[in-house]
Design an enzyme around this catalytic site. Structure first.
Site, short mmCIF file in Angstrom:
data_model
loop_
_atom_site.label_atom_id
_atom_site.label_comp_id
_atom_site.label_asym_id
_atom_site.label_seq_id
_atom_site.Cartn_x
_atom_site.Cartn_y
_atom_site.Cartn_z
N HIS A 176 -6.61 43.86 11.24
CA HIS A 176 -7.72 44.67 11.74
C HIS A 176 -8.59 43.95 12.76
CE1 HIS A 176 -9.92 42.22 8.89
NE2 HIS A 176 -11.06 42.77 9.25
N PRO A 196 4.69 51.19 20.51
CA PRO A 196 3.83 51.23 21.70
C PRO A 196 4.44 50.44 22.86
CG PRO A 196 2.62 50.52 19.74
CD PRO A 196 4.08 50.44 19.42
N TRP A 221 3.46 34.20 37.32
CA TRP A 221 4.83 33.98 36.87
C TRP A 221 5.76 35.08 37.36
CZ3 TRP A 221 3.98 32.44 31.02
CH2 TRP A 221 3.36 31.19 30.99
N LEU A 274 0.49 46.91 25.82
CA LEU A 274 -0.90 47.27 25.53
C LEU A 274 -1.87 46.30 26.18
CD1 LEU A 274 -0.56 48.07 21.73
CD2 LEU A 274 -0.49 49.68 23.63
N TYR A 297 11.99 38.45 18.27
CA TYR A 297 10.88 39.36 17.95
C TYR A 297 11.38 40.79 17.87
CZ TYR A 297 6.43 41.86 18.51
OH TYR A 297 5.36 42.69 18.35
#
Length: 375
Positions: free
Chosen positions: A13, A165, A251, A168, A138
């Site tokens: 959170h 998503p 980069w 972000l 990941y």
């Protein structure tokens, strides 16, 4: 069905994702929220997680906690990214099932899709060809998480939904010079170069006091530069990250196309799905009968994005314009670009009644102001 008194645990959170979801729930009148910092609850510790669920007995869970980072972090710390995320997901989703949680929302990432996925990427692109190498560990962890949600819902009748998503950005983002994602990293680099160009050492030192330059090694984090460092040391350290008074070296080639979603838009979409969409709603869309007559339920996750893309170079130019930076934007093509395109198909999301509201220009303006005003 969740009501305003439902006890909702938001894991993570304090992060970019979780803090935005927490705020959105509060704005909708949901005040019975539960959150724990990492210091208060280590989600990799199965005993601690089980004891937490025993005590708190949440009605719903939002799993927004994750070990995240940019291209270089994913490439360098591959074991950390798969191990830590699998542990977190195993513990939280497993205890949610054991404790009869009525609704769970799992936050993933669009990096789950193949490197050469057709554009825009529909949910059905999952597992159709190889992943991008840099963030493969990941991505595999996140695929495992969404498959846990599907599998628990299919076998045990749970109501667990996974959302994916796109890239972000927003308040409470990570601005670490090496481990952050591309947009916040560029905001900080361009801001620092601009302040150096004006000789505004007070602003530079305030920035480094709030976010010292650190390096990790052998399990320790060491500060190499902060606001108290000598000017020569600050210039040398920032130059190692491509930050100079008259230029910023970024980069990659700047050519990859990316889709960006304002974090508060993502939170609104996530809460909309948490409150209004059940697993059976997306399972029906993901069902097909195979050659053996078996009804397959797969790809029940939901893309969350804008359905719009622009190049990294264009984003950098927008940030430079917002900052008023008059120096050069240079590109280091020896650094990896990652996947060249990652545009989501958001047809399923739109069919479930949600559209984004914050466009990229407004989002950059908001985040740059948030960053500068918070220093």
């Amino acid at each position: 069905m969740l009501d305003k008194n439902s006890r909702i645990y938001v894991a993570g959170h304090r992060g970019l994702v979780g803090s935005a979801i927490w705020k959105n729930l509060q704005e909708r009148g949901y005040s019975n929220l539960v959150g724990r910092t990492h210091a208060e609850l280590d989600l990799m510790d199965p005993v601690a997680v089980r004891e937490f669920f025993d005590r708190e007995k949440p009605d719903a869970v939002v799993l927004a906690a994750a070990h995240v980072g940019g291209i270089m972090a994913n490439l360098k710390y591959r074991a950390d990214f798969i191990y830590r995320n699998l542990q977190i997901q195993q513990n939280v989703i497993g205890e949610s099932w054991r404790h009869g949680v009525s609704k769970l929302l799992f936050l993933g990432s669009t990096c789950i899709y193949p490197k050469e996925a057709p554009q825009p990427m529909t949910e059905d692109c999952l597992l159709t060809s190889p992943l991008e190498y840099t963030n493969e560990p990941y991505a595999i962890a996140k695929i495992a998480g969404l498959k846990m949600c599907e599998s628990f819902s299919i076998q045990y009748g749970c109501n667990y939904i996974a959302v994916m998503p796109t890239n972000l950005y927003g308040p409470n983002d990570n601005f670490h010079l090496e481990n952050s994602h591309v947009l916040p990293a560029m905001i900080r680099k361009i801001y620092l170069a601009d302040r150096l160009g004006y000789g505004d050492w007070d602003a530079v030192r305030r920035d480094l006091d709030k976010r010292p330059v650190t390096v990790s090694g052998a399990g320790n984090v060491r500060t190499v530069c902060d606001g108290s460092s000598a000017e020569s040391d600050i210039l040398t350290t920032l130059a190692s990250y491509g930050i100079r008074p008259d230029s910023v070296t970024l980069w990659g080639s700047g050519s990859p196309m990316r889709e960006f979603l304002w974090s508060e838009d993502m939170a609104d979409a996530s809460v909309h799905i948490l409150l209004n969409v059940d697993f059976r709603d997306v399972a029906d869309q993901g069902m097909a009968v195979n050659a053996d007559g078996i009804r397959e339920v797969r790809n029940c996750h939901i893309n969350i994005g804008t359905g719009k893309e622009l190049s990294i170079r264009e984003v950098a130019e927008k940030i430079a314009a917002e900052a008023g930076f008059g120096g050069q934007l240079l590109w280091d093509s020896s650094r990896p670009d990652g996947t060249m395109r990652k545009l989501t198909d958001v047809s399923k999301l739109h069919s479930l009644g949600w559209h984004h509201s914050v466009e990229i220009d407004e989002g950059i303006h908001r985040l740059f102001g948030w960053y500068v005003n918070g220093i």
